[in-house]
Design an enzyme around this catalytic site. Structure first.
Site, short mmCIF file in Angstrom:
data_model
loop_
_atom_site.label_atom_id
_atom_site.label_comp_id
_atom_site.label_asym_id
_atom_site.label_seq_id
_atom_site.Cartn_x
_atom_site.Cartn_y
_atom_site.Cartn_z
N SER A 1 0.84 -1.19 0.00
CA SER A 1 0.00 0.00 0.00
C SER A 1 0.89 1.26 0.00
O SER A 1 1.68 1.44 -0.93
CB SER A 1 -0.96 -0.04 1.19
OG SER A 1 -2.01 0.87 1.05
N GLU B 1 -9.52 -5.67 -5.28
CA GLU B 1 -9.21 -4.34 -4.77
C GLU B 1 -9.94 -3.29 -5.59
O GLU B 1 -10.58 -3.61 -6.61
CB GLU B 1 -7.70 -4.09 -4.84
CG GLU B 1 -6.87 -5.08 -4.03
CD GLU B 1 -5.45 -4.61 -3.80
OE1 GLU B 1 -5.30 -3.55 -3.17
OE2 GLU B 1 -4.52 -5.30 -4.24
N HIS C 1 -7.41 -5.94 -0.70
CA HIS C 1 -6.25 -5.15 -0.28
C HIS C 1 -5.54 -5.77 0.92
O HIS C 1 -4.32 -5.58 1.09
CB HIS C 1 -6.69 -3.72 0.06
CG HIS C 1 -5.57 -2.74 0.08
ND1 HIS C 1 -4.76 -2.48 -1.02
CD2 HIS C 1 -5.12 -1.91 1.07
CE1 HIS C 1 -3.87 -1.57 -0.71
NE2 HIS C 1 -4.04 -1.20 0.55
#
Length: 266
Positions: free
Chosen positions: A154, A216, A248
């Protein structure tokens, strides 16, 4: 300010301590050493961002699979977790550490409506890793400077890419999982051209693995694909994998072994 190092405790073959950087930011560093290595200079090193969340999981996955590396393709290695020692997996300080500096900032509203934490400290965080953390680790463990890998997920994936563009020789292997390329209107894309100016032998010594899950948000998947294409055009060895059915959170454990096999392969 001089870096202060204080060892807290040892468990198994892992050591953990707090480290205060020159600009007064505090990190929890956790190091796991290979079980059977005669010389640490012979084994690769994996630096794990968000160490509070991922260090233990990665340590167990690598130790388990490296028992039969001939079957799994996963070799044992040293692991360095960089975290914050908080009572939660993802500390808000990561936003500052993982995001590039910018003269202007354009961000979406957070889902909970709260303000974004301070951001733009990636250069300082990279300097901490390169100028403070690595020398300390190399002095303690004699780690190999030429077999080093970094993992980020991320915003950590964003920092991984930023490091690749700003200082590609900092690591030889880069693992960016669901990177937040969207940050500040995709400003990270502007840095891709920096690779073009690196010597060809530098680019040829680098490998990048990227992944994102099909469940995602679509822009995360599409941004990663576009980044893969840009870097391939830049002449860098890059593999992108879609995690089928992964979101995610689930993408990290599901894709980790695939990425490690690719990055550890000769």
């Amino acid at each position: 300010m001089k870096v202060t190092l204080h060892k807290d405790f040892i468990f198994g073959k892992a050591e953990q301590w707090t480290m205060t950087s020159k600009d007064e930011r505090v990190y929890q560093i956790t190091v796991s050493l290979p079980k059977h290595a005669r010389h640490l200079s012979d084994v690769p090193v994996l630096y794990v961002l968000d160490g509070d969340a991922y260090f233990t999981m990665f340590r167990e996955m690598i130790q388990l699979q490296s028992r039969r590396s001939d079957k799994t393709g996963i070799k044992d290695m040293a692991i360095v977790g960089i975290g914050y020692g908080a009572d939660r997996s993802f500390h808000s300080n990561r936003v500052y550490d993982f995001t590039p500096p910018s003269h202007s900032l354009s961000l979406p509203i957070k889902p909970d409506g709260s303000p974004w934490p301070d951001s733009g400290g990636a250069d300082k965080f990279l300097a901490f890793i390169e100028e403070e953390l690595k020398p300390e680790l190399e002095a303690c463990y004699s780690f190999n400077k030429h077999q080093q890998m970094i993992f980020g997920h991320s915003l950590g994936g964003l920092f991984t890419l930023y490091t690749l563009f700003r200082k590609p020789t900092a690591f030889q292997r880069y693992f960016a999982c669901s990177p937040s390329i969207w940050w500040n209107e995709k400003m990270i894309v502007e840095h891709v051209t920096q690779l073009m100016f690196e010597r060809e032998d530098v680019r040829q010594n680098i490998k990048l693995f990227m992944a994102a899950g099909t469940e995602e948000k679509p822009f995360l998947l599409n941004d990663a694909k576009e980044m893969r294409n840009l870097l391939t055009d830049a002449g860098m060895e890059t593999l992108f994998v879609e995690g089928q059915g992964e979101n995610h959170a689930s993408i990290v454990p599901s894709i980790f072994s695939t990425g490690m096999r690719y990055l550890q392969a000769e």
